[in-house]
Scaffold this motif. Structure first.
Motif, short mmCIF file in Angstrom:
data_model
loop_
_atom_site.label_atom_id
_atom_site.label_comp_id
_atom_site.label_asym_id
_atom_site.label_seq_id
_atom_site.Cartn_x
_atom_site.Cartn_y
_atom_site.Cartn_z
N THR A 75 -3.47 -1.35 6.28
CA THR A 75 -4.27 -2.06 5.29
C THR A 75 -4.40 -3.52 5.74
O THR A 75 -3.72 -3.96 6.65
CB THR A 75 -3.64 -1.97 3.90
OG1 THR A 75 -4.48 -2.63 2.96
CG2 THR A 75 -2.27 -2.60 3.87
N SER A 93 -2.82 3.90 -2.83
CA SER A 93 -3.01 2.98 -3.95
C SER A 93 -2.23 1.69 -3.69
O SER A 93 -1.22 1.70 -2.97
CB SER A 93 -2.52 3.60 -5.26
OG SER A 93 -3.28 4.76 -5.59
N ASP A 97 -5.22 6.43 2.63
CA ASP A 97 -4.38 7.50 2.10
C ASP A 97 -3.06 7.58 2.86
O ASP A 97 -2.98 7.32 4.06
CB ASP A 97 -5.11 8.85 2.22
CG ASP A 97 -6.27 8.95 1.24
OD1 ASP A 97 -6.26 8.18 0.26
OD2 ASP A 97 -7.18 9.77 1.48
N CYS A 101 0.86 -1.19 0.00
CA CYS A 101 0.00 0.00 0.00
C CYS A 101 0.89 1.24 0.00
O CYS A 101 1.69 1.44 0.92
CB CYS A 101 -0.90 -0.02 1.23
SG CYS A 101 -2.02 1.39 1.36
N GLY A 156 -8.90 -4.00 -0.13
CA GLY A 156 -9.67 -2.83 -0.53
C GLY A 156 -9.67 -1.73 0.51
O GLY A 156 -10.54 -0.85 0.52
N THR A 157 -8.69 -1.76 1.42
CA THR A 157 -8.66 -0.79 2.51
C THR A 157 -7.34 -0.04 2.57
O THR A 157 -6.86 0.32 3.65
CB THR A 157 -8.89 -1.50 3.86
OG1 THR A 157 -7.89 -2.52 4.02
CG2 THR A 157 -10.27 -2.11 3.93
N CYS A 158 -6.73 0.16 1.40
CA CYS A 158 -5.46 0.89 1.36
C CYS A 158 -5.74 2.36 1.67
O CYS A 158 -6.30 3.09 0.85
CB CYS A 158 -4.80 0.73 -0.01
SG CYS A 158 -3.22 1.57 -0.16
N GLY A 162 -6.84 2.06 -4.16
CA GLY A 162 -6.82 1.50 -2.82
C GLY A 162 -8.09 0.78 -2.43
O GLY A 162 -8.12 0.04 -1.44
N SER A 163 -9.16 0.97 -3.21
CA SER A 163 -10.42 0.27 -2.95
C SER A 163 -10.53 -1.06 -3.70
O SER A 163 -11.51 -1.79 -3.53
CB SER A 163 -11.60 1.16 -3.35
OG SER A 163 -11.52 1.51 -4.73
N THR A 168 -10.20 -4.90 -4.84
CA THR A 168 -10.22 -6.14 -4.06
C THR A 168 -9.38 -7.25 -4.68
O THR A 168 -9.16 -8.28 -4.04
CB THR A 168 -11.65 -6.64 -3.86
OG1 THR A 168 -12.27 -6.80 -5.15
CG2 THR A 168 -12.46 -5.65 -3.03
#
Length: 273
Positions: free
Chosen positions: A149, A49, A144, A45, A140-142, A109-110, A112
């Protein structure tokens, strides 16, 4: 020695054939394994992104093939190209079979999951019969600026009907448990504990089902699912025999894993006149 049922069936099948054919000393070599590519990816991450580093390797290339090219390359999510991994014109073979081809893909970053699918041709004229694909499962939890993550998973199909699942939990993520389950569900599952910053590779059997799903314990949606694909290098067991005045020995070696089976038969004693 491996206890995997698929290996046992394949090896015993070769043994039965050998015993039917053997008269005196005999040596049988299995066909050479086919050329194929292996695709692996690892995610990190970075600034909100996912950065996927992909590695494509030429596997099982015989001596007469020294270089290869990619004849097709596709990546997902759509629009997220992989740098430095691309097709080459016919007749040009830019990659050595001894060196991996490495490229980077950046996805939101979202996302999966990320996928890279390739097909190769070698300078001896052989082209892969089908494509080979690498899959990276993403949480999907990267966040900012590279915040915490969740776990990721990558997959590689291996011989003896199994999938190597590589699990990675980022350093800032809490310890968790990952559930690996058969696809379709219901036949087999196992739970893997994954500490903060820990990486593990688990060999998941594929025996009577198609593949594996990866889910964080306590959640309902899988991080990813993956179905076993023929790796292309699953040669039959190699059979050799030794015959002496006292015994007849059959040795079977399974090329992908190096497992060895040895059966020794006593001499046949003829009774009566």
């Amino acid at each position: 020695m491996s206890n995997h049922p698929a290996l046992a069936r394949r090896t015993l099948g070769v043994l039965a054939t050998t015993l039917l054919a053997c008269t005196g000393a005999l040596a049988v070599g299995a066909p050479a394994s086919a050329h194929h590519t292996a695709v692996q990816g690892e995610a990190s991450c970075v600034n909100g992104s996912y950065r996927i580093q992909w590695t494509v390797r030429s596997e099982s290339a015989p001596p007469d093939a020294t270089r290869f090219r990619l004849v097709s390359v596709a990546s997902r999510p759509t629009g997220s190209k992989v740098s430095a991994i691309a097709t080459s014109p016919a007749g040009q073979f830019p990659h050595s079979v001894a060196d991996p081809v490495v490229g980077v893909q950046t996805v939101p970053g979202s996302a999966t999951e990320a996928r890279l699918t390739v097909r190769a041709q070698w300078d001896n004229g052989h082209t892969e019969d089908s494509t080979h694909e690498g899959v990276v499962a993403l949480a999907g939890t990267c966040a900012d600026k590279g915040g915490p993550t969740g776990p990721t998973a990558t997959f590689t199909s291996v011989c003896a009907s199994a999938i190597d699942v590589r699990l990675t939990n980022p350093p800032k993520a809490p310890a968790t448990q990952i559930v690996l389950a058969s696809v379709p569900a219901g036949s087999f599952s196992q739970t893997v504990a994954l500490g903060s910053g820990e990486k593990k590779t688990v060999r998941f059997p594929v025996e009577g089902w198609d593949g594996v799903s990866v889910t964080v314990a306590g959640t309902s949606e899988p991080l990813a699912t993956y179905r076993w694909q023929d790796p292309g290098n699953c040669a039959s067991a190699r059979v050799t025999t030794r015959s002496t005045c006292d015994t007849f020995t059959v040795v079977l070696t399974d090329p992908p894993n190096g497992d060895r089976w040895t059966v020794t038969f006593p001499p046949r004693v003829r009774e009566g006149p």
